[in-house]
Scaffold this motif. Structure first.
Motif, PDB file in Angstrom:
ATOM      1  N   GLU A   1      22.404  59.481 -12.444  1.00 31.96           N
ATOM      2  CA  GLU A   1      21.426  59.098 -11.642  1.00 31.96           C
ATOM      3  C   GLU A   1      20.163  58.787 -12.132  1.00 31.96           C
ATOM      4  O   GLU A   1      19.473  57.763 -11.794  1.00 31.96           O
TER       5      GLU A   1
ATOM      6  N   ARG B   1      20.539  55.423 -14.111  1.00 30.05           N
ATOM      7  CA  ARG B   1      20.330  54.446 -13.142  1.00 30.05           C
ATOM      8  C   ARG B   1      18.813  54.241 -12.594  1.00 30.05           C
ATOM      9  O   ARG B   1      18.412  53.057 -12.721  1.00 30.05           O
TER      10      ARG B   1
ATOM     11  N   ASN C   1      17.211  52.344 -15.794  1.00 33.76           N
ATOM     12  CA  ASN C   1      17.735  51.118 -15.892  1.00 33.76           C
ATOM     13  C   ASN C   1      17.323  50.229 -14.848  1.00 33.76           C
ATOM     14  O   ASN C   1      17.080  48.925 -15.070  1.00 33.76           O
ATOM     15  N   ASP C   2      17.450  50.744 -13.383  1.00 34.55           N
ATOM     16  CA  ASP C   2      16.948  49.804 -12.256  1.00 34.55           C
ATOM     17  C   ASP C   2      15.508  49.320 -12.479  1.00 34.55           C
ATOM     18  O   ASP C   2      15.290  48.083 -12.448  1.00 34.55           O
TER      19      ASP C   2
END
Length: 89
Positions: free
Chosen positions: A59, A62, A65-66
Motif C-alpha cells: 500500500e 502504491r 507510485n501513484d
C-alpha cells in the motif's frame, strides 16, 4: 527544476514526511538495460511519514507510485522505495 527536486517537492507536499531522502542513483546504472545515458533516471527514496501508519508495504509503495505516476511515465525508469511510519525500525 531537476527531477530530484520535483520528486522531493511532490513527496513533501503529499506526505509531510518526518524524514525524506531522494537519491539519484542513475550513475550506478550506466550500461544497463533501461539506462538511456541521461541523468536522473534511477532513484532511491527513503521516506518516513505518518501517512504510512497502518499501511502494508505494498500500500505504501502504491501511494508513492501513484503520486509520481507522471514522472514514472516520463524520464524516470526505476524507483526503489523504502517507506516507513514514524517509530518503525
Amino acid at each position: 527544476m531537476s527531477v530530484t527536486d520535483t520528486l522531493t517537492q511532490k513527496l513533501r507536499e503529499a506526505f509531510t514526511p518526518e524524514s525524506l531522502d531522494v537519491i539519484d542513483e542513475s550513475n550506478l546504472h550506466e550500461g544497463h538495460a533501461g539506462h538511456s545515458g541521461r541523468s536522473e533516471t534511477h532513484f532511491r527514496v527513503h521516506i518516513v511519514s505518518p501517512a504510512f501508519a497502518g499501511k502494508s508495504r505494498i500500500e505504501r509503495h502504491r501511494m508513492v507510485n501513484d503520486l509520481l505516476a507522471a514522472e514514472l511515465k516520463g524520464g524516470v525508469h526505476a524507483l526503489a522505495i523504502k517507506a516507513k511510519a514514524p517509530g518503525e525500525a
